[in-house]
Design an enzyme around this catalytic site. Structure first.
Site, PDB file in Angstrom:
ATOM      1  NE  ARG A  47      -8.001 -42.948 -11.213  1.00 21.42           N
ATOM      2  CZ  ARG A  47      -6.826 -43.503 -10.916  1.00 21.42           C
ATOM      3  NH1 ARG A  47      -6.422 -44.590 -11.556  1.00 21.42           N
ATOM      4  NH2 ARG A  47      -6.049 -42.978  -9.993  1.00 21.42           N
ATOM      5  CE  LYS A  58      -8.389 -42.761  -6.102  1.00 24.40           C
ATOM      6  NZ  LYS A  58      -8.503 -41.329  -6.447  1.00 24.40           N
ATOM      7  N   GLY A  59      -6.511 -48.027 -10.102  1.00 24.23           N
ATOM      8  CA  GLY A  59      -6.347 -48.291 -11.535  1.00 24.23           C
ATOM      9  C   GLY A  59      -7.073 -49.509 -12.073  1.00 24.23           C
ATOM     10  CG  PHE A 119       2.378 -42.217 -18.715  1.00 29.13           C
ATOM     11  CD1 PHE A 119       2.769 -42.822 -17.532  1.00 29.13           C
ATOM     12  CD2 PHE A 119       1.208 -41.480 -18.734  1.00 29.13           C
ATOM     13  CE1 PHE A 119       2.008 -42.691 -16.381  1.00 29.13           C
ATOM     14  CE2 PHE A 119       0.442 -41.333 -17.585  1.00 29.13           C
ATOM     15  CZ  PHE A 119       0.839 -41.944 -16.405  1.00 29.13           C
ATOM     16  CG  ASP A 131       6.148 -48.664 -14.993  1.00 33.27           C
ATOM     17  OD1 ASP A 131       6.912 -49.016 -15.892  1.00 33.27           O
ATOM     18  OD2 ASP A 131       6.032 -47.474 -14.650  1.00 33.27           O
ATOM     19  CG  ASP A 153      -4.067 -41.918 -12.530  1.00 33.82           C
ATOM     20  OD1 ASP A 153      -3.514 -43.035 -12.442  1.00 33.82           O
ATOM     21  OD2 ASP A 153      -3.714 -40.933 -11.852  1.00 33.82           O
ATOM     22  CG  ASP A 187      -3.399 -50.304 -13.086  1.00 35.52           C
ATOM     23  OD1 ASP A 187      -2.491 -50.898 -12.463  1.00 35.52           O
ATOM     24  OD2 ASP A 187      -3.603 -49.081 -12.965  1.00 35.52           O
TER      25      ASP A 187
HETATM   26  P1  IMP Z   1       5.150 -49.954 -10.496  1.00 36.21           P
HETATM   27  O1  IMP Z   1       5.212 -50.006  -9.000  1.00 36.21           O
HETATM   28  O2  IMP Z   1       6.234 -49.081 -11.084  1.00 36.21           O
HETATM   29  O3  IMP Z   1       5.093 -51.312 -11.159  1.00 36.21           O
HETATM   30  O4  IMP Z   1       3.867 -49.134 -10.878  1.00 36.21           O
HETATM   31  C1  IMP Z   1       2.635 -49.673 -10.838  1.00 36.21           C
HETATM   32  C2  IMP Z   1       1.571 -48.610 -10.730  1.00 36.21           C
HETATM   33  O5  IMP Z   1       1.950 -47.377 -11.365  1.00 36.21           O
HETATM   34  C3  IMP Z   1       0.359 -49.111 -11.476  1.00 36.21           C
HETATM   35  O6  IMP Z   1      -0.496 -49.807 -10.614  1.00 36.21           O
HETATM   36  C4  IMP Z   1      -0.241 -47.836 -12.029  1.00 36.21           C
HETATM   37  O7  IMP Z   1      -1.160 -47.296 -11.105  1.00 36.21           O
HETATM   38  C5  IMP Z   1       0.921 -46.883 -12.186  1.00 36.21           C
HETATM   39  N1  IMP Z   1       1.379 -46.835 -13.594  1.00 36.21           N
HETATM   40  C6  IMP Z   1       2.476 -47.422 -14.120  1.00 36.21           C
HETATM   41  N2  IMP Z   1       2.591 -47.185 -15.438  1.00 36.21           N
HETATM   42  C7  IMP Z   1       1.520 -46.421 -15.765  1.00 36.21           C
HETATM   43  C8  IMP Z   1       1.069 -45.838 -17.013  1.00 36.21           C
HETATM   44  O8  IMP Z   1       1.658 -45.974 -18.087  1.00 36.21           O
HETATM   45  N3  IMP Z   1      -0.092 -45.118 -16.925  1.00 36.21           N
HETATM   46  C9  IMP Z   1      -0.787 -44.928 -15.772  1.00 36.21           C
HETATM   47  N4  IMP Z   1      -0.396 -45.458 -14.591  1.00 36.21           N
HETATM   48  C10 IMP Z   1       0.754 -46.196 -14.585  1.00 36.21           C
HETATM   49 MG    MG Z   2      -1.828 -44.507 -10.864  1.00 38.83          MG
END
Ligand code: IMP
Ligand code: MG
Length: 177
Positions: free
Chosen positions: A166, A44-45, A153, A104, A160, A101
């Site tokens: 959000r 959703k982000g 974070f 990470d 979210d 969005d």
């Molecule tokens: P990854 O798979 O670790 O790259 O995470 C990606 C997903 O984790 C993103 O699409 C976000 O939905 C969520 N995410 C990662 N970091 C944050 C943050 O700082 N705040 C909120 N959501 C996050």
């Molecule tokens: Mg999320």
């Protein structure tokens, strides 16, 4: 459980976000000329980001969505990604841009990128509003990046914490995370 507001510190104002989104739209418009683009939003982000971005792109643009969820804690991805909604439009021979969005660890994007690649799009690029560089665990880079941060974070503008916040128009860091 909601987080006390004293712990929020503004990181990117709505004005800064709008300026970066405008720049990204201009870059995409320039790179794709008048080719048809298919934006794939990751729910959703990315819902607010993609809504703003699509209005800054002057090439003919269509939109579709996938819904992904990664298991793990509320602030850390586990690397196990679940597809909760698939694409509805065929992407074979199309110019596709994934709209995220935040990148990470990179697990979510890597998983989606490889899955879409199997459907043989003409081109496949990644546009992420935020690149959290310090936390990358797999080698994946977005082609278009709004803002870069190291770690921490963040919430707001689609992002979210446990489905809260959000709707905030600005992006905040949360202290003690
Ligand atoms: P990854 O798979 O670790 O790259 O995470 C990606 C997903 O984790 C993103 O699409 C976000 O939905 C969520 N995410 C990662 N970091 C944050 C943050 O700082 N705040 C909120 N959501 C996050
Ligand atoms: Mg999320």
């Amino acid at each position: 459980m909601p987080i006390p507001r004293e712990k929020f510190k503004i990181l990117y104002s709505r004005e800064r976000i709008a300026a970066e989104v405008k720049r990204l739209g201009q870059e995409i418009t320039r790179d794709y000329q008048q080719r048809d683009i298919l934006l794939v939003g990751v729910l959703k982000g990315s819902f607010l980001f993609i809504a703003d971005l699509i209005r800054e792109i002057e090439s003919p643009t269509m939109i579709d969505f996938v819904r992904l969820a990664s298991y793990g804690s509320q602030t850390q991805s586990s690397g196990i990604i679940e597809f909760r909604k698939e694409l509805e439009m065929p992407i074979r021979d199309r110019d596709v841009i994934i709209v995220e969005d935040i990148v990470d660890s990179g697990y979510t994007l890597e998983c989606l990128y490889n899955k879409l690649l199997l459907q043989e799009p003409r081109s496949l690029k990644i546009c992420s509003l935020i690149d959290k560089r310090g936390r990358r665990e797999v080698e994946i880079e977005a082609d278009y990046v709004g803002m870069t941060m190291d770690e921490g974070f963040i919430i707001g503008y689609g992002l979210d914490y446990d489905e809260h916040y959000r709707n905030l128009p600005d992006i905040y860091t949360v202290e003690d995370f």
